[in-house]
Design an enzyme around this catalytic site. Structure first.
Site, mmCIF file in Angstrom:
data_model
loop_
_atom_site.group_PDB
_atom_site.id
_atom_site.type_symbol
_atom_site.label_atom_id
_atom_site.label_comp_id
_atom_site.label_asym_id
_atom_site.label_seq_id
_atom_site.Cartn_x
_atom_site.Cartn_y
_atom_site.Cartn_z
ATOM 1 N N GLY A 213 0.817 -1.217 0.000
ATOM 2 C CA GLY A 213 0.000 0.000 0.000
ATOM 3 C C GLY A 213 0.843 1.256 0.000
ATOM 4 N N ASP A 214 0.142 2.379 0.146
ATOM 5 C CA ASP A 214 0.766 3.698 0.055
ATOM 6 C C ASP A 214 0.492 4.419 1.376
ATOM 7 O OD1 ASP A 214 1.421 6.310 -0.426
ATOM 8 O OD2 ASP A 214 -0.014 6.606 -2.062
ATOM 9 N N PHE A 215 1.550 4.715 2.139
ATOM 10 C CA PHE A 215 1.310 5.315 3.465
ATOM 11 C C PHE A 215 0.823 6.762 3.395
ATOM 12 C CE2 PHE A 215 6.251 5.149 3.857
ATOM 13 C CZ PHE A 215 6.438 6.351 3.185
ATOM 14 N N HIS A 233 12.481 10.821 7.459
ATOM 15 C CA HIS A 233 13.581 11.651 6.935
ATOM 16 C C HIS A 233 13.615 11.685 5.404
ATOM 17 C CE1 HIS A 233 17.088 8.451 6.609
ATOM 18 N NE2 HIS A 233 15.992 8.036 6.026
HETATM 19 C C1 LIG Z 1 14.647 4.549 3.914
HETATM 20 S S1 LIG Z 1 13.651 3.133 3.643
HETATM 21 C C2 LIG Z 1 13.458 2.490 5.293
HETATM 22 C C3 LIG Z 1 13.156 1.022 5.316
HETATM 23 C C4 LIG Z 1 13.076 0.400 6.715
HETATM 24 N N1 LIG Z 1 12.133 1.091 7.566
HETATM 25 C C5 LIG Z 1 14.434 0.377 7.363
HETATM 26 O O1 LIG Z 1 14.748 1.279 8.132
HETATM 27 O O2 LIG Z 1 15.219 -0.540 7.068
HETATM 28 C C6 LIG Z 1 12.056 3.884 3.356
HETATM 29 C C7 LIG Z 1 11.007 2.884 2.940
HETATM 30 O O3 LIG Z 1 9.775 3.564 2.739
HETATM 31 C C8 LIG Z 1 9.097 2.904 1.686
HETATM 32 N N2 LIG Z 1 8.109 3.806 1.078
HETATM 33 C C9 LIG Z 1 8.359 4.916 0.344
HETATM 34 N N3 LIG Z 1 7.214 5.478 -0.057
HETATM 35 C C10 LIG Z 1 6.215 4.698 0.429
HETATM 36 C C11 LIG Z 1 4.790 4.783 0.353
HETATM 37 N N4 LIG Z 1 4.180 5.794 -0.295
HETATM 38 N N5 LIG Z 1 4.055 3.829 0.977
HETATM 39 C C12 LIG Z 1 4.662 2.799 1.654
HETATM 40 N N6 LIG Z 1 6.033 2.678 1.757
HETATM 41 C C13 LIG Z 1 6.785 3.619 1.155
HETATM 42 C C14 LIG Z 1 10.209 2.569 0.710
HETATM 43 O O4 LIG Z 1 9.837 1.557 -0.200
HETATM 44 C C15 LIG Z 1 11.351 2.188 1.637
HETATM 45 O O5 LIG Z 1 11.435 0.800 1.830
#
Ligand SMILES: C[S@@+](CC[C@H](N)C(=O)[O-])C[C@H]1O[C@@H](n2cnc3c(N)ncnc32)[C@H](O)[C@@H]1O
Length: 327
Positions: A213-215, A233
């Site tokens: 999904g999309d947060f 961040h």
């Molecule tokens: C910097 S990574 C952090 C991953 C994990 N929390 C960690 O610390 O190992 C950010 C994550 O947010 C996810 N993400 C980005 N946009 C998103 C969205 N709209 N909905 C859900 N997840 C999303 C990305 O796919 C990515 O895996």
């Protein structure tokens, strides 16, 4: 400092070519090493010698190259997977940093200027880049995941929802340390598909549900603890408020929100402990258009979205655990 990128590219070339893997069985001369990794002998030898001068690899008396402890970290099977970090830092991120001046002049992330779309759209369109980015993120999250697993956060919890949880690095450590806990991993579809095999490999597929999904649209409900690690961040304040509001809407009044991020100081000095946070802030500036934040900046975002900052605790691995409760 001005030559730092020259050395980091030399390190990237060695990591990308698998030089450390080729030397795992013992020293090789330049010709044998070049043959093993598919490169040219003279050129590769000059790159490896530059690394030798900085303490990565050694040159034997008869002119062969060998592993030392630092070089062994670049092996594909080394614990911690430093190679994944070096390779990802040396590809798109390296090129995006070439656009830092453009970013400072225009506000547009260098990544977007160079690749024509925001980071996660680019990842969706380029599965190889997504896999590289996910491997880097996993490697950088391993130590933090151990810290989180040991933190007294999950003792009374039944379900933890990891929002933007990557391939499941943190959830894996947390679920392994807390056998009664179950997890929900919430991710974009391409990463959710990488998470399935990762969780199965760790024997956790029956204790962790993967939700695609999309947060920015919604977050799964029903959790006792909501984790946002290295997610906020990536985004500017407006986008962070949206993600936090979606979490707040999904959470029951007893649920807790746990943010894991670097907390910047209010005042900057030349304390070497501040370097990782300052550089991560630049990565966010150039790469994703996000930022690192101070404690009061986190408090402001939380306050605007129906939360109260309960406390911040530094973790041994560097970032802070920021706990918030619903107001
Ligand atoms: C910097 S990574 C952090 C991953 C994990 N929390 C960690 O610390 O190992 C950010 C994550 O947010 C996810 N993400 C980005 N946009 C998103 C969205 N709209 N909905 C859900 N997840 C999303 C990305 O796919 C990515 O895996």
């Amino acid at each position: 400092m001005a030559q730092g990128y020259q050395l980091s590219q030399a390190l990237y070339v060695a990591a990308e070519l698998g030089v450390a893997d080729a030397l795992a069985a013992g020293p090789l001369d330049a010709h044998a090493l070049a043959g093993a990794v598919g490169a040219r002998a003279d050129e590769l030898a000059r790159v490896v010698r530059a690394l030798v001068t900085s303490g990565v690899f050694t040159e034997t008396d008869d002119g062969a190259f060998a592993l030392n402890d630092a070089a062994a970290c670049l092996r594909r099977d080394a614990p911690g997977d430093t190679r994944a970090i070096v390779v990802d830092f040396g590809t798109e991120m390296y090129h995006a940093f070439g656009e830092l001046l453009h970013t400072v002049r225009t506000g547009q992330p260098g990544f977007e200027a160079l690749y024509g779309q925001p980071l996660f759209d680019h990842y969706t369109a380029h599965p190889d880049a997504e896999a590289r980015g996910s491997a880097r993120m996993r490697a950088r999250s391993l130590l933090v995941a151990q810290d989180l697993a040991a933190a007294p956060l999950f003792d009374e919890a039944g379900i933890v929802v990891d929002v933007g949880g990557g391939i499941g690095t943190v959830l894996t450590a947390v679920l392994q340390a807390h056998p009664a806990l179950s997890g929900v991993l919430y991710e974009r579809t391409p990463v959710a598909r990488l998470a399935g095999p990762y969780l199965a490999e760790h024997g956790l597929d029956d204790r962790c549900r993967i939700v695609e999904g999309d947060f920015f649209a919604q977050v799964p409900d029903g959790g006792d603890v909501y984790l946002l690690k290295s997610v906020l961040h990536d985004w500017d304040d407006d986008r962070c408020r949206t993600v936090l509001a979606r979490c707040r809407a999904a959470m029951s009044p007893h649920a807790r929100l746990v943010i894991v991020e670097i907390v910047l100081p209010d005042h900057t000095t030349d304390d070497p402990d501040l370097v990782p946070g300052a550089l991560l802030d630049l990565i966010m500036l150039v790469y994703a258009g996000g930022r690192e934040r101070t404690r009061s900046e986190f408090a402001g975002l939380l306050d605007a979205t129906g939360f109260r900052l309960h406390g911040t605790t530094p973790l041994p691995s560097g970032p802070h655990l920021i706990e918030a409760h619903a107001r």
